[in-house]
Design a protein around this motif. Sequence first.
Motif, PDB file in Angstrom:
ATOM      1  N   MET A  79       0.915  -1.432   0.071  1.00  0.00           N
ATOM      2  CA  MET A  79       0.084   0.208   0.134  1.00  0.00           C
ATOM      3  C   MET A  79       0.931   1.388   0.217  1.00  0.00           C
ATOM      4  N   ALA A  80       2.004   1.193   1.412  1.00  0.00           N
ATOM      5  CA  ALA A  80       2.597   2.335   0.717  1.00  0.00           C
ATOM      6  C   ALA A  80       3.448   2.810  -0.224  1.00  0.00           C
ATOM      7  N   ALA A  81       3.696   2.150  -1.231  1.00  0.00           N
ATOM      8  CA  ALA A  81       4.634   1.536  -2.356  1.00  0.00           C
ATOM      9  C   ALA A  81       3.518   1.764  -3.680  1.00  0.00           C
ATOM     10  N   ARG A  82       2.469   2.187  -3.463  1.00  0.00           N
ATOM     11  CA  ARG A  82       1.165   2.417  -4.664  1.00  0.00           C
ATOM     12  C   ARG A  82       1.095   4.187  -4.027  1.00  0.00           C
ATOM     13  N   TYR A  83       1.071   4.754  -2.872  1.00  0.00           N
ATOM     14  CA  TYR A  83       1.184   6.364  -2.813  1.00  0.00           C
ATOM     15  C   TYR A  83       2.479   7.361  -3.032  1.00  0.00           C
ATOM     16  N   ARG A  84       3.315   6.203  -3.089  1.00  0.00           N
ATOM     17  CA  ARG A  84       4.514   7.101  -3.037  1.00  0.00           C
ATOM     18  C   ARG A  84       5.319   7.284  -4.553  1.00  0.00           C
ATOM     19  N   LYS A  85       5.050   6.889  -5.936  1.00  0.00           N
ATOM     20  CA  LYS A  85       5.128   6.580  -6.640  1.00  0.00           C
ATOM     21  C   LYS A  85       5.382   7.613  -7.857  1.00  0.00           C
ATOM     22  N   ILE A  86       5.735   9.550  -7.456  1.00  0.00           N
ATOM     23  CA  ILE A  86       5.375  10.014  -7.877  1.00  0.00           C
ATOM     24  C   ILE A  86       6.588  11.394  -8.227  1.00  0.00           C
ATOM     25  N   THR A  87       6.757  11.630  -9.350  1.00  0.00           N
ATOM     26  CA  THR A  87       8.336  12.529  -8.547  1.00  0.00           C
ATOM     27  C   THR A  87       7.667  13.400  -8.245  1.00  0.00           C
ATOM     28  N   ALA A  88       8.730  14.709  -7.359  1.00  0.00           N
ATOM     29  CA  ALA A  88       8.876  15.792  -6.626  1.00  0.00           C
ATOM     30  C   ALA A  88       8.121  16.787  -8.341  1.00  0.00           C
ATOM     31  N   LEU A  89       8.571  17.198  -9.028  1.00  0.00           N
ATOM     32  CA  LEU A  89       7.987  18.149 -10.600  1.00  0.00           C
ATOM     33  C   LEU A  89       6.056  17.708 -10.234  1.00  0.00           C
ATOM     34  N   GLN A  90       6.170  16.428 -10.027  1.00  0.00           N
ATOM     35  CA  GLN A  90       4.579  16.108 -10.147  1.00  0.00           C
ATOM     36  C   GLN A  90       3.603  16.978  -9.095  1.00  0.00           C
ATOM     37  N   LEU A  91       4.818  16.680  -7.705  1.00  0.00           N
ATOM     38  CA  LEU A  91       3.928  17.232  -6.570  1.00  0.00           C
ATOM     39  C   LEU A  91       4.076  18.473  -6.114  1.00  0.00           C
ATOM     40  N   TYR A  92       4.847  19.272  -7.044  1.00  0.00           N
ATOM     41  CA  TYR A  92       4.649  20.604  -7.026  1.00  0.00           C
ATOM     42  C   TYR A  92       3.222  21.603  -8.048  1.00  0.00           C
ATOM     43  N   TYR A  93       3.489  20.321  -9.282  1.00  0.00           N
ATOM     44  CA  TYR A  93       2.001  20.256 -10.357  1.00  0.00           C
ATOM     45  C   TYR A  93       0.806  20.968  -9.102  1.00  0.00           C
ATOM     46  N   VAL A  94       0.544  19.914  -8.530  1.00  0.00           N
ATOM     47  CA  VAL A  94      -0.362  19.284  -7.433  1.00  0.00           C
ATOM     48  C   VAL A  94      -0.533  20.761  -6.840  1.00  0.00           C
ATOM     49  N   ILE A  95       0.267  21.355  -5.986  1.00  0.00           N
ATOM     50  CA  ILE A  95       0.175  22.438  -5.620  1.00  0.00           C
ATOM     51  C   ILE A  95       0.449  23.863  -5.735  1.00  0.00           C
ATOM     52  N   ILE A  96       0.883  23.759  -6.558  1.00  0.00           N
ATOM     53  CA  ILE A  96       0.454  24.888  -7.792  1.00  0.00           C
ATOM     54  C   ILE A  96      -1.177  25.661  -8.241  1.00  0.00           C
ATOM     55  N   ILE A  97      -1.010  24.632  -8.834  1.00  0.00           N
ATOM     56  CA  ILE A  97      -2.885  24.637  -9.380  1.00  0.00           C
ATOM     57  C   ILE A  97      -3.819  24.458  -7.818  1.00  0.00           C
ATOM     58  N   SER A  98      -3.466  23.811  -6.658  1.00  0.00           N
ATOM     59  CA  SER A  98      -4.832  24.019  -5.750  1.00  0.00           C
ATOM     60  C   SER A  98      -4.068  24.860  -5.340  1.00  0.00           C
ATOM     61  N   ILE A  99      -3.316  25.731  -4.952  1.00  0.00           N
ATOM     62  CA  ILE A  99      -2.953  27.036  -4.437  1.00  0.00           C
ATOM     63  C   ILE A  99      -3.500  28.203  -5.216  1.00  0.00           C
ATOM     64  N   ALA A 100      -3.594  27.929  -6.356  1.00  0.00           N
ATOM     65  CA  ALA A 100      -3.459  29.078  -7.419  1.00  0.00           C
ATOM     66  C   ALA A 100      -4.917  29.522  -7.526  1.00  0.00           C
ATOM     67  N   ILE A 101      -6.078  28.237  -7.801  1.00  0.00           N
ATOM     68  CA  ILE A 101      -7.162  28.367  -8.262  1.00  0.00           C
ATOM     69  C   ILE A 101      -7.714  29.187  -6.885  1.00  0.00           C
TER      70      ILE A 101
END
Length: 365
Positions: A1-23
């Motif tokens: 389960m832990a591996a399933r939720y871990r496989k993203i890159t730092a760049l993808q994490l930035y995308y999530v943060i930018i779009i969620s805060i900017a809106i």
Amino acid sequence: MAARYRKITALQLYYVIIISIAITNHVLLIPVLLHYGKRDSWVGAGLSILPALFWVCLVYIIIKRSKQQNLLLWVGQRYGNFVVFLLKVVVIGIAMTHATITMQDMVTWTHISYLPRTPPIMISLAFMIFCFFAAREGIRAIAITSGILLPVVVLLGYFVMGANFQYKDYSLLTPLFTHGYGPALKSMYLTSGSSFELLSIVFLQHHADTRIRLPSLLIVAACLVGLTVGPLIGAIAIFGPFEADELRYPAFEQWRMVTLGKYISHLDFLSIFQWISGACIRMSMLMFLSIDVLMIQKKRTRTWLLIGISLFFVTMCLLPITDNQMANFIQDWYYPMMFVTGAGLILVLLVLIFLPMRRKENVMK
């Protein structure tokens, strides 16, 4: 389960943060800045880049000291379960507050702008079903969706900016400080409060397989400030500072001005895509974060908790809260509260990060 939720890159994490805060900066923050800052609001929002870069440096220190591990596990090994429990309560409380405000405002905007005959319960249910499945699938699904949506949302932002140049009068941005420096400082303070949402990276850092770097975080902070200042300047240049203050959704009203030639108009439906995209990513990320900090491994338990959270948000939308009451709450309490809780949380995390290391060094001596 832990591996399933871990496989993203730092760049993808930035995308999530930018779009969620900017809106939310587009829809929630800009009316607040216009209310308090009027013509000086764009200066204060621009100056908020200085504290935002400082916050980001503090966030990076926390990430580096914790070695990009699960922060709650890292703290628990040094201070015990009680401190971790308090952190969980604070993080879940902040995430649920952000999500409730986002949900309430999204339903209100949808009902007012383009679905006036649709009951709010149906709007909230349709929206929440999507957010539930996205949060259930995990951070990877949210990140991939963000990577697809963010470039389109940004391109649409540049499109509305360029299409409305014909209506803009940048002389409306001056004169500045006619009522002293207070309005600009108030705007800087409120915009800085929204920047504290970057702390969510600290609690999602362990899901990134690649290293989170300081230059990247500084770019993210600069992008968020820029995505606030841009539409704010556009609203003042088109409508003027006082008329823009009277508008409930200045960013949406800019879309209503867009025309292509003589025969193509009413392109404001594209703003629906922008707002729904950002709101869905934001809600899904906050719901996932609320469950993730509990560190529950069983998929069935996580699913039932997400169902309960989804029903809670739908119920909150049915409360007899008027739009004026919500707007007043956002102006008077929400963003000042974000600043205070964000500053307090980052100070607590810095203390927790540094004290264990000092203790360990003392023991070795």
